[in-house]
Every structure is written in structure tokens, then in C-alpha cells.
Design a protein around this motif. Structure first.
Motif, PDB file in Angstrom:
ATOM      1  N   ASN A   1     -20.506   0.065  -1.114  1.00 18.09           N
ATOM      2  CA  ASN A   1     -20.635   1.517  -1.255  1.00 18.09           C
ATOM      3  C   ASN A   1     -21.351   2.196  -0.084  1.00 18.09           C
TER       4      ASN A   1
ATOM      5  N   ILE B   1     -17.258   8.789  -3.545  1.00 22.23           N
ATOM      6  CA  ILE B   1     -18.530   8.069  -3.685  1.00 22.23           C
ATOM      7  C   ILE B   1     -18.937   7.967  -5.147  1.00 22.23           C
TER       8      ILE B   1
ATOM      9  N   ASN C   1     -19.502   4.615  -7.248  1.00 23.73           N
ATOM     10  CA  ASN C   1     -20.772   4.346  -7.922  1.00 23.73           C
ATOM     11  C   ASN C   1     -20.569   3.997  -9.392  1.00 23.73           C
TER      12      ASN C   1
ATOM     13  N   ARG D   1     -19.459   0.459  -9.312  1.00 18.27           N
ATOM     14  CA  ARG D   1     -20.614  -0.407  -9.052  1.00 18.27           C
ATOM     15  C   ARG D   1     -21.430  -0.626 -10.318  1.00 18.27           C
ATOM     16  N   SER D   2     -21.696   0.441 -11.058  1.00 12.61           N
ATOM     17  CA  SER D   2     -22.473   0.321 -12.292  1.00 12.61           C
ATOM     18  C   SER D   2     -21.736  -0.521 -13.332  1.00 12.61           C
TER      19      SER D   2
ATOM     20  N   TYR E   1     -32.180   7.301  -3.613  1.00  9.05           N
ATOM     21  CA  TYR E   1     -31.991   5.859  -3.485  1.00  9.05           C
ATOM     22  C   TYR E   1     -32.972   5.104  -4.385  1.00  9.05           C
TER      23      TYR E   1
ATOM     24  N   SER F   1     -32.188   5.575  -8.047  1.00  7.24           N
ATOM     25  CA  SER F   1     -31.066   4.719  -8.425  1.00  7.24           C
ATOM     26  C   SER F   1     -31.527   3.276  -8.610  1.00  7.24           C
TER      27      SER F   1
ATOM     28  N   TYR G   1     -31.368   0.888 -12.077  1.00  2.00           N
ATOM     29  CA  TYR G   1     -30.827  -0.469 -12.213  1.00  2.00           C
ATOM     30  C   TYR G   1     -31.897  -1.448 -12.707  1.00  2.00           C
TER      31      TYR G   1
ATOM     32  N   TYR H   1     -30.234  -0.556   0.142  1.00  3.05           N
ATOM     33  CA  TYR H   1     -30.737   0.797   0.385  1.00  3.05           C
ATOM     34  C   TYR H   1     -31.716   0.833   1.559  1.00  3.05           C
TER      35      TYR H   1
END
Length: 207
Positions: free
Chosen positions: A33, A68, A72, A75-76, A151, A154, A158, A181
Motif C-alpha cells: 500500500n 488507496i 486499505n 489490507r485490513s 500513520y 492506524s 491494528y 510506516y
């Protein structure tokens, strides 16, 4: 890495099958990403081809932003599937840890959303690479507390999600998120600073 960090990583790896296809998919999604949006944004900044294709830098930026967001979400999804496919850690599978994870998720969400509202859509999704510049870099909350709050918000999301699921795989993937990141910040910050330096220089010449 000190001995305590090494011990923690060794324990996590004892729970995690890093060859599992869902874990590999999550690592690839996490890595891809920032690589994607940085490559595309720098290409646009140098060539303006997206802006010309969409006949507007704003439409081009909105399109990249939507891409994006979709990446994302993917990705999640990969992150969650990787967690659910691997064993839980008994020491984290309790109400106290769940509440800690929930609190981290709440804090992370506040940082992500407040960053978005402070920057706006184009500010969040690399508008400065499309020539859509703010008058000055944003310094209001949450940027007055830490750099790159989106960042780190986020990353907190996670981490909280992994703790809520008592997932060693999730914790290890969160380390990957944080490292990616850090690399992204090292790559992006000087370039963004140069864009605003050029803007300030041009404004000074005009005045």
C-alpha cells in the motif's frame, strides 16, 4: 534489539506460522500500500499525467484517494483473516486485555479521523503531489501532539485489533505495519518539505 525485545519476538514467532498463505498475503498487502501510493504520487508530481488524464488535479487526487481506501480495506481484511487462521495467545485472551485493545482502537480511531478532518480529503490523500497545496502545513490537533498521527493512529488500530483477538499473528503484523510506516515517513517527509519549500520560494519571488 535488546534481550527483552528478542524474547518477545521469539515468543510471538513460536505462535505464528509465517508461511501460512493468509499471513503472507497480509504482509504483502501491508507492504504494497505505501509503496503504491508513493510511487504513483511521485510519478504524478513529476509528469502530471493523472491530472491531464482526468482533466483536473482534484479529480485525479480523488481517484487516487479512492484507490488507496480500497487497498486499505483489502489490507485490513487480509490482516483479520491472517489473525483468525492462527492460534490465540492464552495470556492475552482475557477481559482486561480485550479492554486495553478496545481503548487502543478508540485512540487510534480518534487520531485517524481527526487527522482526516484537519487535512481534508486532498490533504490526506497526497494532494500536495498534485499541486493542491495548503497555505501552510497543518499544526492543529492531532498534529500538535505528534507527527504523522494518521500513520500512528492506524498502527494503534491494528495493535488494538490484535490484542482484542489475543492474536500473536496480529501483533507480529502490527510490527510490520509500524516498520513500513517508519520507512514511508523517511521517504515522504523530505519530499513533502521540498514541495512546500518550492512553494514558499515562488511566493517570495512573486512578492
Amino acid at each position: 534489539m535488546n534481550s527483552a525485545d528478542l524474547y518477545v519476538m521469539t515468543r510471538l514467532l513460536g505462535y505464528v506460522d509465517i508461511s501460512d498463505p493468509r499471513f503472507v498475503a497480509a504482509v504483502l498487502a501491508i507492504t504494497f500500500n505505501p509503496l503504491f501510493w508513493n510511487v504513483v504520487a511521485r510519478w504524478e508530481q513529476k509528469t502530471r499525467k493523472l491530472s491531464r488524464a482526468f482533466r483536473s488535479p482534484y479529480l485525479a487526487c480523488y481517484s487516487l484517494g479512492c484507490a488507496i481506501l480500497l487497498l486499505n480495506f483489502l489490507r485490513s481484511h487480509c490482516f483479520t483473516q491472517a489473525m483468525l487462521s492462527q492460534p490465540k495467545m492464552e495470556s492475552l485472551d482475557n477481559p482486561v486485555a480485550y479492554c486495553v485493545g478496545l481503548a487502543l482502537l478508540g485512540v487510534g480511531t480518534v487520531f485517524v479521523l481527526s487527522s482526516f478532518f484537519a487535512l481534508g480529503f486532498t490533504g490526506t490523500f497526497l494532494g500536495d503531489y498534485f499541486g493542491i497545496l495548503k497555505e501552510a502545513r497543518v499544526t492543529t490537533f492531532p498534529f500538535n501532539l505528534l507527527d504523522n498521527p494518521m500513520y500512528w493512529g492506524s498502527t494503534a488500530n491494528y495493535l488494538g485489533w490484535a490484542i482484542m483477538h489475543a492474536s500473536p499473528a496480529g501483533l507480529l503484523l502490527t510490527v510490520v505495519v509500524a516498520l513500513i510506516y517508519v520507512v514511508a515517513v523517511l521517504y515522504e517527509e523530505p519530499f513533502t518539505a521540498e514541495i512546500y519549500r518550492q512553494k514558499a520560494s515562488q511566493s517570495h519571488k512573486r512578492s
